[in-house]
Scaffold this motif. Structure first.
Motif, PDB file in Angstrom:
ATOM      1  N   ARG A 133      68.022 -85.160  37.808  1.00 44.90           N
ATOM      2  CA  ARG A 133      67.702 -86.328  38.639  1.00 44.90           C
ATOM      3  C   ARG A 133      66.193 -86.514  38.772  1.00 44.90           C
ATOM      4  NH1 ARG A 133      69.155 -87.599  44.954  1.00 44.90           N
ATOM      5  NH2 ARG A 133      68.620 -89.808  44.860  1.00 44.90           N
ATOM      6  N   ILE A 134      65.455 -85.407  38.925  1.00 46.33           N
ATOM      7  CA  ILE A 134      63.993 -85.511  38.985  1.00 46.33           C
ATOM      8  C   ILE A 134      63.459 -86.055  37.663  1.00 46.33           C
ATOM      9  CG2 ILE A 134      61.857 -84.164  39.121  1.00 46.33           C
ATOM     10  CD1 ILE A 134      63.283 -82.340  41.128  1.00 46.33           C
ATOM     11  N   ALA A 135      63.999 -85.585  36.547  1.00 47.70           N
ATOM     12  CA  ALA A 135      63.559 -86.082  35.240  1.00 47.70           C
ATOM     13  C   ALA A 135      63.821 -87.579  35.110  1.00 47.70           C
ATOM     14  CB  ALA A 135      64.277 -85.319  34.123  1.00 47.70           C
ATOM     15  N   ARG A 136      64.923 -88.048  35.686  1.00 46.34           N
ATOM     16  CA  ARG A 136      65.320 -89.449  35.543  1.00 46.34           C
ATOM     17  C   ARG A 136      64.626 -90.360  36.553  1.00 46.34           C
ATOM     18  NH1 ARG A 136      70.382 -88.468  35.925  1.00 46.34           N
ATOM     19  NH2 ARG A 136      70.593 -89.039  38.118  1.00 46.34           N
ATOM     20  N   GLU A 137      64.480 -89.908  37.808  1.00 47.49           N
ATOM     21  CA  GLU A 137      64.000 -90.797  38.869  1.00 47.49           C
ATOM     22  C   GLU A 137      62.701 -90.347  39.534  1.00 47.49           C
ATOM     23  OE1 GLU A 137      67.080 -91.314  41.779  1.00 47.49           O
ATOM     24  OE2 GLU A 137      68.669 -91.254  40.259  1.00 47.49           O
ATOM     25  N   GLY A 138      62.251 -89.140  39.255  1.00 51.27           N
ATOM     26  CA  GLY A 138      61.134 -88.576  39.999  1.00 51.27           C
ATOM     27  C   GLY A 138      59.848 -89.368  39.928  1.00 51.27           C
ATOM     28  N   ARG A 139      59.554 -89.959  38.774  1.00 49.14           N
ATOM     29  CA  ARG A 139      58.273 -90.670  38.624  1.00 49.14           C
ATOM     30  C   ARG A 139      58.157 -91.852  39.584  1.00 49.14           C
ATOM     31  NH1 ARG A 139      61.365 -91.949  33.974  1.00 49.14           N
ATOM     32  NH2 ARG A 139      60.523 -90.101  32.966  1.00 49.14           N
ATOM     33  N   LYS A 140      59.292 -92.401  40.021  1.00 48.55           N
ATOM     34  CA  LYS A 140      59.245 -93.516  40.979  1.00 48.55           C
ATOM     35  C   LYS A 140      58.720 -93.059  42.333  1.00 48.55           C
ATOM     36  CE  LYS A 140      63.601 -94.564  40.501  1.00 48.55           C
ATOM     37  NZ  LYS A 140      64.916 -95.227  40.605  1.00 48.55           N
ATOM     38  N   TYR A 141      58.848 -91.769  42.623  1.00 55.07           N
ATOM     39  CA  TYR A 141      58.481 -91.246  43.939  1.00 55.07           C
ATOM     40  C   TYR A 141      57.298 -90.279  43.876  1.00 55.07           C
ATOM     41  CZ  TYR A 141      63.131 -93.094  44.744  1.00 55.07           C
ATOM     42  OH  TYR A 141      64.243 -93.917  44.794  1.00 55.07           O
ATOM     43  N   GLY A 142      56.623 -90.224  42.739  1.00 55.93           N
ATOM     44  CA  GLY A 142      55.452 -89.367  42.634  1.00 55.93           C
ATOM     45  C   GLY A 142      55.749 -87.919  42.303  1.00 55.93           C
ATOM     46  N   VAL A 143      56.957 -87.631  41.806  1.00 61.57           N
ATOM     47  CA  VAL A 143      57.318 -86.269  41.413  1.00 61.57           C
ATOM     48  C   VAL A 143      57.508 -86.240  39.902  1.00 61.57           C
ATOM     49  CG1 VAL A 143      58.937 -84.357  41.713  1.00 61.57           C
ATOM     50  CG2 VAL A 143      58.468 -85.890  43.622  1.00 61.57           C
ATOM     51  N   SER A 144      56.645 -85.497  39.217  1.00 67.44           N
ATOM     52  CA  SER A 144      56.743 -85.372  37.762  1.00 67.44           C
ATOM     53  C   SER A 144      57.339 -84.013  37.407  1.00 67.44           C
ATOM     54  CB  SER A 144      55.356 -85.517  37.115  1.00 67.44           C
ATOM     55  OG  SER A 144      54.792 -86.767  37.441  1.00 67.44           O
ATOM     56  N   LEU A 145      57.837 -83.909  36.182  1.00 66.67           N
ATOM     57  CA  LEU A 145      58.537 -82.693  35.751  1.00 66.67           C
ATOM     58  C   LEU A 145      58.024 -82.259  34.388  1.00 66.67           C
ATOM     59  CD1 LEU A 145      60.969 -80.717  36.263  1.00 66.67           C
ATOM     60  CD2 LEU A 145      62.365 -82.342  34.961  1.00 66.67           C
ATOM     61  N   ALA A 146      57.745 -80.951  34.260  1.00 71.80           N
ATOM     62  CA  ALA A 146      57.395 -80.358  32.967  1.00 71.80           C
ATOM     63  C   ALA A 146      58.421 -79.279  32.664  1.00 71.80           C
ATOM     64  CB  ALA A 146      55.988 -79.758  33.002  1.00 71.80           C
ATOM     65  N   LEU A 147      59.127 -79.423  31.547  1.00 67.83           N
ATOM     66  CA  LEU A 147      60.133 -78.451  31.129  1.00 67.83           C
ATOM     67  C   LEU A 147      59.532 -77.583  30.026  1.00 67.83           C
ATOM     68  CD1 LEU A 147      63.265 -80.785  30.950  1.00 67.83           C
ATOM     69  CD2 LEU A 147      62.596 -79.268  32.816  1.00 67.83           C
ATOM     70  N   ILE A 148      59.510 -76.271  30.233  1.00 71.38           N
ATOM     71  CA  ILE A 148      58.925 -75.339  29.262  1.00 71.38           C
ATOM     72  C   ILE A 148      60.010 -74.394  28.785  1.00 71.38           C
ATOM     73  CG2 ILE A 148      57.192 -73.542  28.891  1.00 71.38           C
ATOM     74  CD1 ILE A 148      55.569 -74.813  31.143  1.00 71.38           C
ATOM     75  N   SER A 149      60.170 -74.283  27.470  1.00 68.68           N
ATOM     76  CA  SER A 149      61.199 -73.401  26.931  1.00 68.68           C
ATOM     77  C   SER A 149      60.812 -72.950  25.529  1.00 68.68           C
ATOM     78  CB  SER A 149      62.551 -74.126  26.883  1.00 68.68           C
ATOM     79  OG  SER A 149      63.526 -73.319  26.264  1.00 68.68           O
ATOM     80  N   GLN A 150      61.117 -71.695  25.227  1.00 65.96           N
ATOM     81  CA  GLN A 150      60.935 -71.188  23.864  1.00 65.96           C
ATOM     82  C   GLN A 150      62.161 -71.476  23.002  1.00 65.96           C
ATOM     83  OE1 GLN A 150      60.002 -67.024  24.207  1.00 65.96           O
ATOM     84  NE2 GLN A 150      58.043 -67.401  25.217  1.00 65.96           N
ATOM     85  N   ARG A 151      63.208 -71.994  23.626  1.00 61.63           N
ATOM     86  CA  ARG A 151      64.450 -72.302  22.897  1.00 61.63           C
ATOM     87  C   ARG A 151      64.871 -73.738  23.204  1.00 61.63           C
ATOM     88  NH1 ARG A 151      67.917 -67.141  24.712  1.00 61.63           N
ATOM     89  NH2 ARG A 151      66.631 -67.370  26.554  1.00 61.63           N
ATOM     90  N   PRO A 152      64.163 -74.712  22.651  1.00 58.66           N
ATOM     91  CA  PRO A 152      64.468 -76.112  22.984  1.00 58.66           C
ATOM     92  C   PRO A 152      65.881 -76.539  22.623  1.00 58.66           C
ATOM     93  CG  PRO A 152      62.953 -75.980  21.124  1.00 58.66           C
ATOM     94  CD  PRO A 152      63.057 -74.605  21.695  1.00 58.66           C
ATOM     95  N   SER A 153      66.490 -75.901  21.635  1.00 54.86           N
ATOM     96  CA  SER A 153      67.846 -76.297  21.258  1.00 54.86           C
ATOM     97  C   SER A 153      68.855 -75.968  22.346  1.00 54.86           C
ATOM     98  CB  SER A 153      68.257 -75.615  19.946  1.00 54.86           C
ATOM     99  OG  SER A 153      68.222 -74.207  20.084  1.00 54.86           O
ATOM    100  N   GLU A 154      68.496 -75.080  23.300  1.00 60.25           N
ATOM    101  CA  GLU A 154      69.390 -74.732  24.395  1.00 60.25           C
ATOM    102  C   GLU A 154      69.122 -75.571  25.641  1.00 60.25           C
ATOM    103  OE1 GLU A 154      69.547 -70.541  25.143  1.00 60.25           O
ATOM    104  OE2 GLU A 154      69.600 -70.045  23.002  1.00 60.25           O
TER     105      GLU A 154
END
Length: 202
Positions: free
Chosen positions: A96-117
Motif C-alpha cells: 500500500r505504501i508503494a502504491r499510495e505513499g507518494r500522495k502523502y509524502g511517504v516514499s519507499l525503497a526496496l533493497i534485495s539481493q534476490r529480486p526474483s523473490e
C-alpha cells in the motif's frame, strides 16, 4: 506489544515522533536493527511500524509532516513474490505504501539481493530502479520484466558490472544509464559505526 498504561498515555503523534525523531534537529535518520529479533516478531514489528507511519502521514497536516523515506532492507522477506511465504499484514502495508505513499509524502525503497523473490506488484510501483551486478539467470530475467524497454540494451551488462557500478532507469534519470557510486571515506568501518552511533545518541 504495549501495556494498557503505555497505550493510554501516548498519542499517535508522540509515538511516531519518537520513532522517527520528529523534529529531526539535524539528525534525520532512524535505524531499526531487527537482526537479533525472531522472524515472527520482526514481521509484526515491521508491519506495525509501517502502518503507524503511513496512517500518521495520511491523517496529519501535510504542511507540518516532513517527507519520509522508508528503506526496507532484505525486502523479499516482507513483500515476497509468493504471498504464502511472508507475513500477510506486512506485505499488505508495504504494498500500500508503494502504491499510495507518494500522495502523502511517504516514499519507499526496496533493497534485495534476490529480486526474483520480490513481489512484482510492489516493485512495479517503484519509480527508479538501481540494478547492481546480478549473476543469477533467474534474477536477470526478472529484471527484464520490470525494467522499461529503453533499458533492455544495458541489461546484458548486469553480470559484468564491477564493484560500485549499477544500471539506473526510471523517473530519477532522463535515460537508462550505467553509473559508478562514489568511494566511501577511508575511515575503518568500526570507527564509522562508533561515530554513527555517537551521532544518533547525541
Amino acid at each position: 506489544m504495549f501495556s494498557d498504561w503505555l497505550a493510554g498515555q501516548d498519542a499517535l503523534s508522540q509515538i511516531v515522533g519518537r520513532l522517527l525523531r520528529i523534529p529531526v534537529s539535524g539528525k534525520p535518520l532512524t535505524i531499526m536493527d531487527l537482526s537479533g529479533v525472531p522472524s515472527e516478531i520482526a514481521d509484526v514489528v515491521v508491519s506495525l511500524s509501517c502502518r503507524l507511519m503511513f496512517d500518521f502521514a495520511v491523517w496529519s497536516d501535510r504542511g507540518r509532516m516532513p517527507p519520509v523515506l522508508l528503506v526496507c532492507e532484505e525486502a523479499h522477506r516482507y513483500v515476497p513474490a509468493d504471498e504464502r511465504v511472508g507475513f500477510a499484514a506486512t506485505a499488505r502495508v508495504i504494498t500500500r505504501i508503494a502504491r499510495e505513499g507518494r500522495k502523502y509524502g511517504v516514499s519507499l525503497a526496496l533493497i534485495s539481493q534476490r529480486p526474483s523473490e520480490l513481489s512484482a506488484q510492489a516493485l512495479s510501483q517503484c519509480g527508479t530502479i538501481f540494478a547492481l551486478r546480478l549473476a543469477n539467470d533467474l534474477d536477470q530475467r526478472f529484471m527484464e520484466t520490470v525494467m522499461p524497454d529503453a533499458a533492455r540494451g544495458t541489461l546484458a551488462t548486469l553480470s559484468s558490472l564491477g564493484a560500485q557500478e549499477a544500471i539506473v532507469c526510471g523517473e530519477g534519470v532522463p535515460l537508462p544509464m550505467r553509473i559508478r557510486f562514489d568511494d566511501l571515506p577511508r575511515t575503518p568501518p568500526a570507527q564509522r559505526g562508533r561515530r554513527l552511533r555517537q551521532s544518533l545518541a547525541d
